[in-house]
Design a protein around this motif. Structure first.
Motif, PDB file in Angstrom:
ATOM      1  N   PHE A  53     -78.278  63.018 -10.109  1.00 19.46           N
ATOM      2  CA  PHE A  53     -78.803  63.699  -8.928  1.00 19.46           C
ATOM      3  C   PHE A  53     -78.682  62.868  -7.656  1.00 19.46           C
ATOM      4  CE2 PHE A  53     -82.267  65.417  -6.237  1.00 19.46           C
ATOM      5  CZ  PHE A  53     -81.907  66.749  -6.243  1.00 19.46           C
ATOM      6  N   GLU A  54     -78.339  61.602  -7.790  1.00 20.02           N
ATOM      7  CA  GLU A  54     -78.246  60.744  -6.615  1.00 20.02           C
ATOM      8  C   GLU A  54     -77.393  59.516  -6.890  1.00 20.02           C
ATOM      9  OE1 GLU A  54     -82.352  60.084  -5.909  1.00 20.02           O
ATOM     10  OE2 GLU A  54     -82.633  58.825  -7.668  1.00 20.02           O
ATOM     11  N   LEU A  55     -76.884  58.960  -5.802  1.00 21.08           N
ATOM     12  CA  LEU A  55     -76.187  57.676  -5.835  1.00 21.08           C
ATOM     13  C   LEU A  55     -77.147  56.633  -5.276  1.00 21.08           C
ATOM     14  CD1 LEU A  55     -72.742  58.762  -4.306  1.00 21.08           C
ATOM     15  CD2 LEU A  55     -73.327  58.581  -6.721  1.00 21.08           C
ATOM     16  N   GLU A  56     -77.228  55.489  -5.940  1.00 24.51           N
ATOM     17  CA  GLU A  56     -78.143  54.439  -5.482  1.00 24.51           C
ATOM     18  C   GLU A  56     -77.421  53.104  -5.393  1.00 24.51           C
ATOM     19  OE1 GLU A  56     -82.288  54.075  -6.733  1.00 24.51           O
ATOM     20  OE2 GLU A  56     -81.904  55.685  -8.156  1.00 24.51           O
ATOM     21  N   LEU A  57     -77.784  52.350  -4.381  1.00 21.55           N
ATOM     22  CA  LEU A  57     -77.310  50.979  -4.231  1.00 21.55           C
ATOM     23  C   LEU A  57     -78.519  50.069  -4.089  1.00 21.55           C
ATOM     24  CD1 LEU A  57     -75.198  48.708  -3.589  1.00 21.55           C
ATOM     25  CD2 LEU A  57     -75.430  49.380  -1.177  1.00 21.55           C
ATOM     26  N   GLY A  58     -78.574  49.031  -4.893  1.00 25.10           N
ATOM     27  CA  GLY A  58     -79.629  48.030  -4.772  1.00 25.10           C
ATOM     28  C   GLY A  58     -79.011  46.666  -4.511  1.00 25.10           C
ATOM     29  N   ILE A  59     -79.544  45.945  -3.539  1.00 22.71           N
ATOM     30  CA  ILE A  59     -79.116  44.577  -3.263  1.00 22.71           C
ATOM     31  C   ILE A  59     -80.227  43.645  -3.735  1.00 22.71           C
ATOM     32  CG2 ILE A  59     -78.359  42.921  -1.514  1.00 22.71           C
ATOM     33  CD1 ILE A  59     -76.431  45.222  -1.799  1.00 22.71           C
ATOM     34  N   TYR A  60     -79.876  42.630  -4.526  1.00 24.08           N
ATOM     35  CA  TYR A  60     -80.882  41.775  -5.158  1.00 24.08           C
ATOM     36  C   TYR A  60     -80.597  40.297  -4.922  1.00 24.08           C
ATOM     37  CZ  TYR A  60     -82.050  46.053  -7.648  1.00 24.08           C
ATOM     38  OH  TYR A  60     -82.416  47.348  -7.940  1.00 24.08           O
ATOM     39  N   GLU A  61     -81.676  39.549  -4.784  1.00 25.54           N
ATOM     40  CA  GLU A  61     -81.602  38.090  -4.830  1.00 25.54           C
ATOM     41  C   GLU A  61     -81.988  37.659  -6.241  1.00 25.54           C
ATOM     42  OE1 GLU A  61     -84.157  36.358  -1.935  1.00 25.54           O
ATOM     43  OE2 GLU A  61     -82.735  36.583  -0.283  1.00 25.54           O
ATOM     44  N   ILE A  62     -81.146  36.838  -6.860  1.00 23.23           N
ATOM     45  CA  ILE A  62     -81.415  36.379  -8.225  1.00 23.23           C
ATOM     46  C   ILE A  62     -81.432  34.858  -8.243  1.00 23.23           C
ATOM     47  CG2 ILE A  62     -80.635  36.426 -10.615  1.00 23.23           C
ATOM     48  CD1 ILE A  62     -79.179  39.020 -10.022  1.00 23.23           C
ATOM     49  N   SER A  63     -82.509  34.292  -8.749  1.00 23.49           N
ATOM     50  CA  SER A  63     -82.612  32.839  -8.869  1.00 23.49           C
ATOM     51  C   SER A  63     -83.508  32.488 -10.042  1.00 23.49           C
ATOM     52  CB  SER A  63     -83.176  32.218  -7.590  1.00 23.49           C
ATOM     53  OG  SER A  63     -84.531  32.575  -7.411  1.00 23.49           O
ATOM     54  N   GLY A  64     -83.307  31.305 -10.589  1.00 24.14           N
ATOM     55  CA  GLY A  64     -84.128  30.856 -11.710  1.00 24.14           C
ATOM     56  C   GLY A  64     -85.581  30.709 -11.335  1.00 24.14           C
ATOM     57  N   LYS A  65     -85.864  30.363 -10.075  1.00 22.89           N
ATOM     58  CA  LYS A  65     -87.236  30.130  -9.640  1.00 22.89           C
ATOM     59  C   LYS A  65     -88.000  31.423  -9.413  1.00 22.89           C
ATOM     60  CE  LYS A  65     -89.957  27.818  -6.033  1.00 22.89           C
ATOM     61  NZ  LYS A  65     -89.908  27.015  -4.786  1.00 22.89           N
ATOM     62  N   ASN A  66     -87.382  32.376  -8.700  1.00 22.51           N
ATOM     63  CA  ASN A  66     -88.084  33.605  -8.304  1.00 22.51           C
ATOM     64  C   ASN A  66     -87.674  34.833  -9.111  1.00 22.51           C
ATOM     65  OD1 ASN A  66     -89.521  32.267  -6.183  1.00 22.51           O
ATOM     66  ND2 ASN A  66     -87.644  32.340  -4.943  1.00 22.51           N
ATOM     67  N   GLY A  67     -86.726  34.669 -10.046  1.00 25.10           N
ATOM     68  CA  GLY A  67     -86.305  35.805 -10.854  1.00 25.10           C
ATOM     69  C   GLY A  67     -85.439  36.773 -10.075  1.00 25.10           C
ATOM     70  N   VAL A  68     -85.664  38.066 -10.290  1.00 24.71           N
ATOM     71  CA  VAL A  68     -84.877  39.121  -9.648  1.00 24.71           C
ATOM     72  C   VAL A  68     -85.735  39.796  -8.587  1.00 24.71           C
ATOM     73  CG1 VAL A  68     -83.576  41.254 -10.003  1.00 24.71           C
ATOM     74  CG2 VAL A  68     -83.614  39.496 -11.804  1.00 24.71           C
ATOM     75  N   ARG A  69     -85.242  39.789  -7.343  1.00 24.91           N
ATOM     76  CA  ARG A  69     -86.010  40.384  -6.240  1.00 24.91           C
ATOM     77  C   ARG A  69     -85.125  41.331  -5.438  1.00 24.91           C
ATOM     78  NH1 ARG A  69     -87.570  39.581  -0.825  1.00 24.91           N
ATOM     79  NH2 ARG A  69     -85.980  37.975  -0.504  1.00 24.91           N
ATOM     80  N   ARG A  70     -85.590  42.584  -5.300  1.00 26.53           N
ATOM     81  CA  ARG A  70     -84.826  43.569  -4.533  1.00 26.53           C
ATOM     82  C   ARG A  70     -85.019  43.327  -3.035  1.00 26.53           C
ATOM     83  NH1 ARG A  70     -87.186  49.185  -4.860  1.00 26.53           N
ATOM     84  NH2 ARG A  70     -86.869  48.949  -7.091  1.00 26.53           N
ATOM     85  N   VAL A  71     -83.889  43.267  -2.278  1.00 27.80           N
ATOM     86  CA  VAL A  71     -83.971  43.031  -0.833  1.00 27.80           C
ATOM     87  C   VAL A  71     -83.540  44.254  -0.024  1.00 27.80           C
ATOM     88  CG1 VAL A  71     -83.676  40.548  -1.024  1.00 27.80           C
ATOM     89  CG2 VAL A  71     -81.652  41.993  -0.779  1.00 27.80           C
ATOM     90  N   ASP A  72     -82.825  45.195  -0.663  1.00 21.47           N
ATOM     91  CA  ASP A  72     -82.427  46.414   0.041  1.00 21.47           C
ATOM     92  C   ASP A  72     -82.164  47.507  -0.993  1.00 21.47           C
ATOM     93  OD1 ASP A  72     -81.837  48.181   2.040  1.00 21.47           O
ATOM     94  OD2 ASP A  72     -80.080  47.105   2.809  1.00 21.47           O
TER      95      ASP A  72
END
Length: 520
Positions: free
Chosen positions: A14-33
């Protein structure tokens, strides 16, 4: 440790999605956009069987914009996955080629079990809360646009996962062919849901207590915002969902649009979604609903972080795949003690032959599952068990495995007790072995390698009494020497071993030899 930017793309029903993520050992996975574009690919797939050129054109334009955004962020890696709408479209290969030519993106169609497993990884990334909840009977419920998935946990172990044709878009398109009032359609939705859930309850919920539900997917996020004022990610009592349902059931389509802030297209999908969640809650008798607020893109990012070892997850996903396989074997009355011994022998041979087969951890897992399920077909036919096993494996989803991986396992099990035919092994798609993409011939050789090991391991327990449990394995002067100190009769094992040795030598160029040490 450096932060890596990653892009996840979901080509959904039903939709197209784009996620931009910061990935690091310290902070894990964090969505930025996060960017979403509604496009009802599933509407055409579920009604017409294919996707029109107009929608393909719109999809390519949106994906081109996604690529520009990714370039703006200077992402280091991306993964683009398509789900049920693309999976079921007859013209999906043409569409994938158009996307590649127009945008440069390589989109991969993932199986349903892969899709649900990816979302499950995103939940597990919230380690503390997830591990606490699944200590009691828990069901993960994902009501998507094409289908619904219910996965059952019991004391940290995955019991089963089942896919039901209860996607909101699929239900809506089915009912669109039936002229009826809104009230009548709601009753028809309830009948459809109850019909699907009746069989599920009878087969998987007997004598099983479910205390918690975990709801994932885009639809549940809209519901959560209206159920209570707390932010997404909090827990909801069953009574709150019941109250919400009673109020929702009285709303017109226009009122749903206004209250939820969505267009008419999306508003018409919320009623089937609410109904499915409501009936599952009643069916299981769960008291608490946890909504962690994750999407498929979050799961894609978590999968990438896990695969690249950028983030260490405390939960063992491989154990979940094995637990699901063992529960499947239990359902089909497989000989548990023999399967356990066979696993040990097969993995022992695999590890000893590592220098000669060149396979990795994923192929080791496929071999282990083949050992677990090798005799499941005997539940149907003792005489034609290998073909029945093949059909059972191909007809049963195993969470975390792709369709192609199931096909590899099914063929290994099939050829365990029949002559290997190099010309008749046919698989769909290509398999990724480490960094190498295998074609049809490469996959046939892979199946032959695993089959040779499974056959030899099976011969070592011909009597099903684990006589060679103490055996040692080593490569000496071009031979795989398997030595046992068992003092009793191993005539059956020795005869079967010799019969399977020729094929093993044909594949590896190593002659297996069974030796029995006798005490003086």
């Amino acid at each position: 440790m450096a932060v890596q930017l990653f892009a996840a793309i979901d080509v959904g029903s039903f939709e197209l999605e784009l996620g931009i993520y910061e990935i690091s050992g310290k902070n894990g996975v964090r969505r930025v956009d996060h960017i979403r574009h509604m496009i009802a690919l599933g509407k055409e797939t579920y009604s017409e069987g294919k996707i029109s050129y107009d929608l393909v054109e719109e999809m390519c334009q949106v994906l081109e914009d996604f690529v520009k955004t990714m370039n703006g962020y200077k992402v280091k890696g991306y993964r683009a996955y398509a789900t049920s709408a693309m999976r079921e479209a007859k013209n999906n290969q043409i569409i994938l080629d158009q996307i590649r030519v127009r945008t440069g993106l390589k989109v991969r169609i993932i199986s349903n079990s892969e899709q649900r497993f990816i979302s499950y990884k995103a939940i597990a990334s919230k380690a503390a809360e997830f591990n606490k909840i699944i200590q009691k009977g828990t069901a993960i419920v994902d009501v998507g646009f094409g289908s619904a998935q219910i996965s059952l946990f019991d004391k940290d172990a995955l019991v089963t996962t089942q896919n039901l044709s209860l996607g909101s878009l699929r239900i809506r398109e089915l009912l669109a062919r039936i002229p009826a009032s809104a009230k009548a359609h709601r009753e028809q939705i309830e009948e459809l849901v109850d019909n699907e859930l009746f069989t599920f309850r009878k087969m998987y919920l007997k004598d099983r207590e479910i205390t918690n539900l975990i709801g994932i997917g885009e639809n549940i996020l809209y519901m959560m915002r209206q159920m209570q004022s707390k932010p997404v990610g909090d827990k909801v009592e069953a009574s709150v969902l019941n109250t919400f349902y009673e109020k929702f059931n009285k709303l017109t389509l226009d009122q749903v649009e206004e209250r939820f802030g969505v267009n008419a297209e999306y508003a018409s999908l919320l009623m089937p979604t609410v109904m499915v969640y409501k009936r599952i809650l009643e069916l299981t008798g769960a008291q608490m609903f946890w909504i962690p607020g994750i999407r498929l893109c979050d799961g894609i990012a978590a999968e990438y972080a896990d695969d690249t070892r950028l983030v260490r997850f405390t939960h063992s996903f491989e154990n979940d795949i094995l637990a699901a396989s063992r529960n499947m074997a239990k359902r089909y009355k497989c000989h548990a003690s023999h399967s356990q011994v066979l696993e040990e022998y097969a993995l022992g041979i695999f590890d000893c032959m590592r220098k000669y087969h060149g396979l990795g951890g994923r192929e080791r897992l496929l071999l282990q599952i083949s050992a677990i399920l090798h005799s499941c077909g005997k539940f149907i036919s003792m005489r034609n068990s290998n073909e029945c096993s093949y059909n059972i494996i191909m007809s049963t989803e195993i969470i975390g495995l792709s369709h192609l991986e199931r096909e590899i396992i099914a063929n290994v099990v099939r050829y365990n007790i029949r002559d290997f035919d190099y010309d008749k092994v046919q698989l769909e798609g290509t398999y990724q072995e480490g960094t190498v993409e295998l074609d049809q011939k490469g996959m046939t050789i892979l199946i032959a390698k695993l089959t040779a090991i499974l056959r030899l391991a099976n011969s070592m327990d011909r009597s099903h009494r684990g006589k060679l449990a103490d055996c040692r394995m080593s490569i000496r002067e071009g031979e795989l020497v398997i030595t046992t100190g068992y003092e009793g009769d191993i005539a059956l094992e020795a005869m079967s071993f010799e019969q399977k040795a020729d094929f093993f030598e044909e594949i590896y160029g190593i002659r297996p030899v069974l030796r029995q040490k006798r005490r003086i």
